[in-house]
Write an enzyme that holds these catalytic residues in place. Structure first.
Site, PDB file in Angstrom:
ATOM      1  N   GLU A  93       7.769   1.162  -0.994  1.00  0.00           N
ATOM      2  CA  GLU A  93       8.319   0.125  -0.334  1.00  0.00           C
ATOM      3  C   GLU A  93       9.961   0.276  -0.144  1.00  0.00           C
ATOM      4  O   GLU A  93      10.583   0.951  -1.014  1.00  0.00           O
ATOM      5  CB  GLU A  93       8.332  -1.109  -1.396  1.00  0.00           C
ATOM      6  CG  GLU A  93       7.031  -1.805  -1.391  1.00  0.00           C
ATOM      7  CD  GLU A  93       6.666  -3.140  -2.307  1.00  0.00           C
ATOM      8  OE1 GLU A  93       7.941  -3.429  -2.366  1.00  0.00           O
ATOM      9  OE2 GLU A  93       5.629  -3.454  -2.746  1.00  0.00           O
ATOM     10  N   GLU A 101       5.047  -1.779  -8.995  1.00  0.00           N
ATOM     11  CA  GLU A 101       6.202  -1.944  -9.669  1.00  0.00           C
ATOM     12  C   GLU A 101       5.988  -2.273 -11.230  1.00  0.00           C
ATOM     13  O   GLU A 101       6.534  -3.374 -11.642  1.00  0.00           O
ATOM     14  CB  GLU A 101       6.865  -2.986  -9.147  1.00  0.00           C
ATOM     15  CG  GLU A 101       7.449  -2.743  -7.412  1.00  0.00           C
ATOM     16  CD  GLU A 101       8.134  -3.774  -6.759  1.00  0.00           C
ATOM     17  OE1 GLU A 101       8.260  -4.937  -7.390  1.00  0.00           O
ATOM     18  OE2 GLU A 101       8.691  -3.449  -5.637  1.00  0.00           O
TER      19      GLU A 101
END
Length: 653
Positions: free
Chosen positions: A358, A212
């Site tokens: 995710e 991320e």
């Protein structure tokens, strides 16, 4: 904006999932076979390394595979070991995952810990050795490699993910891959050490270079994506790290995530972003989920391009209430508005495979959350997108886990939602190991990759089921209907039916009945169905059935009006005001107003509301969303281009 997942990955708060019964698809089938792939491999490859062909991941023989797994965090945190080992047994958890169909585990880890391992500084973590006697006396590296051996025993593969620079329970909040003593060069060296350490261990088949990358244009440190060699350019960093890794082990898959923002057309990374909610200069998405930059600046790995996989993340409104959740949505609108422009186009265009690293969350607390998670699950299943579900851990504060608080009991409702997105063939879970069945030797619920593609591993079924009967509709109301249809036949067996509404799949069911809900009164919908078998063959869609819902009504109806008025104008611009009023008999909590401008007219700035899409949808600000019956509010805007008086629609919820 969107700095949202402060607790998602590593919250210490224990989260008990609230179970929600849901429509669950039948067993997921194989990934589609490429025309050039052999129908059956003569012999299983000696090793399990994976490669890329178009938008598929394949084994050494060219057979398509499907990576379907879960995340298990802890090694990235200050504990420097899997969470849960304070009470549960590492062997039991790993065996349970394999028997439940998890064929790959994404393991978050920190650059700091890799460097400690590299420098011989591995320490003994705090593990309950009464529950884990096999780990007594081991340091963190020894525990990790003991677990790798367990994965080999049970047919599980491993995806290693640098989750943060520092070993910190909140390390993922930092937007980039360097921090403090962790320099970019040390980040590269940590990955080189990992590539060297497990170069000959085909249990570790993939590296996710950085979890991320994120940050907005206003942040002092943020990740960008362009053709520069600037320190904060994630695209250049990813290419550099990948090339250094692949120079050591050219067989390992390289996963590259996106970042948070990307400049809109005609804008640059130097464009201001004074109002992230309005965001006139940038496209925003989840951390790691914005891969728009690949269109302009694709990752180039040279001779090792066949090891590249892109890996977005995506979440629902219980993690953060993104603007697209403030209006009615379904799988089709999410695909068109969010997933396709940010990352799904890479699969559709055949650019590269996608592994959604995710996704997940709680069930039963927010209908929008449940709708989002089911929609993304269905997109994954229909397109055989690779995925690792977030998360195994019950202590992920804003998502909960597949395991409940005792670290032993599975959340059966959440697992039932996930199960269709786990690779199955002939009702058995498929390993990514050519020799070891998923679940281990002697298992009856899993097979190896070699068995799947050997002549003795079951039929290579290429026959699609027959077309199901046209649906019949009963119990039609203002908001729903019950659909039933005649069953399909198949040479092996039908395992599921896709229900399509307007040509898009809205559900997958195991029987021949579906209860459509959430429909709009006095509206016509066309439903059809198609059948699936265990090998992934899909029938043609049935003849459609058009169903018109009945009229709604009642004293508790909510409604609203929006009145658009130009208050002043000048050459090249204008100012307008929009009055919103609750015309229903009950209070509303939030409103949304939409209209379409003619070409050349746009919103430049806006107050007392939040612009969620530039063409044009405005939702309430925090202070003026609640409207009692008969109450009103207003918002204003400055526009560019010719003034207009558009038709305006309003919804109140």
């Amino acid at each position: 904006m969107f700095r949202t997942r402060v607790t998602t990955c590593l919250a210490a708060v224990l989260g008990l999932t609230l179970a929600l019964p849901s429509t669950v698809a039948a067993a997921a089938a194989d990934p589609p076979t490429r025309a050039a792939a052999p129908a059956a491999a003569a012999a299983a490859p000696a090793t399990d390394w994976l490669h890329v062909n178009g938008n598929q991941i394949v084994d050494a023989a060219g057979n398509p595979v499907w990576l379907t797994g879960v995340n298990w965090f802890g090694f990235n945190a200050s504990e420097r070991v899997f969470h849960g080992l304070w009470s549960a047994n590492i062997t039991d958890i790993t065996k349970s995952m394999s028997q439940r169909g998890i064929n790959i585990v994404r393991v978050p880890i920190s650059t700091q810990l890799l460097l400690e391992w590299k420098n011989g500084q591995a320490a003994a973590p705090n593990v309950n050795t009464y529950a884990n006697p096999e780990l007594a006396g081991m340091n963190s590296l020894e525990i990790f490699e003991f677990w790798l051996a367990l994965c080999e025993t049970y047919g599980i593969k491993v995806l290693l993910d640098v989750h943060s620079a520092e070993a910190d329970n909140s390390g993922h909040i930092h937007p980039v891959w360097y921090k403090g003593a962790i320099t970019p060069e040390l980040y590269y060296q940590a990955w080189e050490w990992a590539a060297t350490r497990w170069k000959t261990n085909d249990t570790v088949v993939a590296f996710d270079l950085k979890n991320e990358p994120h940050g907005t244009a206003n942040d002092p440190i943020r990740a960008k994506w362009d053709n520069s060699t600037d320190i904060d350019n994630w695209k250049n960093t990813a290419e550099t790290a990948a090339r250094r890794i692949l120079a050591i082990n050219p067989e390992v898959l390289i996963l590259v995530e996106g970042q948070e923002i990307y400049p809109r057309e005609g804008k640059t990374w130097s464009s201001p972003n004074t109002n992230p909610d309005l965001s006139p200069n940038y496209y925003n998405n989840w951390w790691g989920g914005n891969l728009r930059g690949v269109k302009d600046y694709p990752i180039n790995l040279g001779a090792n391009q066949d090891q590249l996989v892109y890996s977005p993340h995506d979440y629902g409104p219980l993690v953060y209430n993104q603007p697209w959740f403030d209006k009615p949505f379904d799988k089709a609108s999410l695909t068109n508005d969010v997933w396709r422009p940010n990352w799904f186009y890479l699969h559709e265009n055949g650019t590269a495979p996608l592994l959604i690293g995710e996704w997940g969350g709680r069930l039963g607390q927010d209908a929008r959350q449940d709708k989002w998670m089911t929609a993304l699950r269905d997109l994954i299943v229909e397109n055989k997108l690779h995925q690792t579900f977030w998360v195994l851990n019950p202590n992920s504060g804003d998502t909960g886990g597949l395991l409940l608080d005792d670290w032993k009991t599975w959340d059966e409702q959440k697992y039932a939602l996930l199960k269709p997105a786990l690779w199955q063939y002939s009702n058995k879970f498929v390993s990514l190991d050519h020799q070891v069945p998923l679940g281990g030797s002697g298992i009856t619920t899993g097979i190896s990759l070699g068995q799947r593609y050997s002549t003795g591993g079951g039929e290579n079924d290429a026959t699609a089921p027959s077309v199901p009967g046209q649906p019949a509709a009963t119990n039609v109301t203002a908001t729903g209907a019950t659909l039933t249809w005649a069953a399909s036949t198949d040479n092996v067996g039908v395992t599921a039916y896709d229900v399509l509404r307007g040509g898009s799949v809205v559900a997958t069911v195991s029987g021949t009945t579906y209860n459509a809900t959430g429909l709009t009164a006095s509206t016509a919908y066309t439903f059809s169905v198609r059948a699936r078998d265990a090998a992934g063959n899909v029938s043609a869609a049935s003849t459609g059935r058009t169903v018109t819902t009945t009229a709604g009504g009642g004293s508790s109806d909510q409604g609203c009006t929006a009145t658009y008025k130009t208050t002043s104008s000048w050459t090249g611009g204008f100012q307008a005001e929009v009055a919103v009023r609750n015309t229903g008999t009950t209070a509303g909590a939030r409103w949304t107003v939409s209209w379409t401008y003619p070409s050349g007219t746009t919103v430049a700035s806006l107050w007392n509301g939040v612009l969620t899409t530039p063409a044009v949808t405005v939702r309430n600000a925090d202070h003026n969303g609640a409207l009692a019956a008969g109450a009103g509010t207003s918002f204003g805007l400055v526009g560019t281009g010719p003034a207009a008086t558009p038709a305006v629609s309003c919804t109140l919820a």
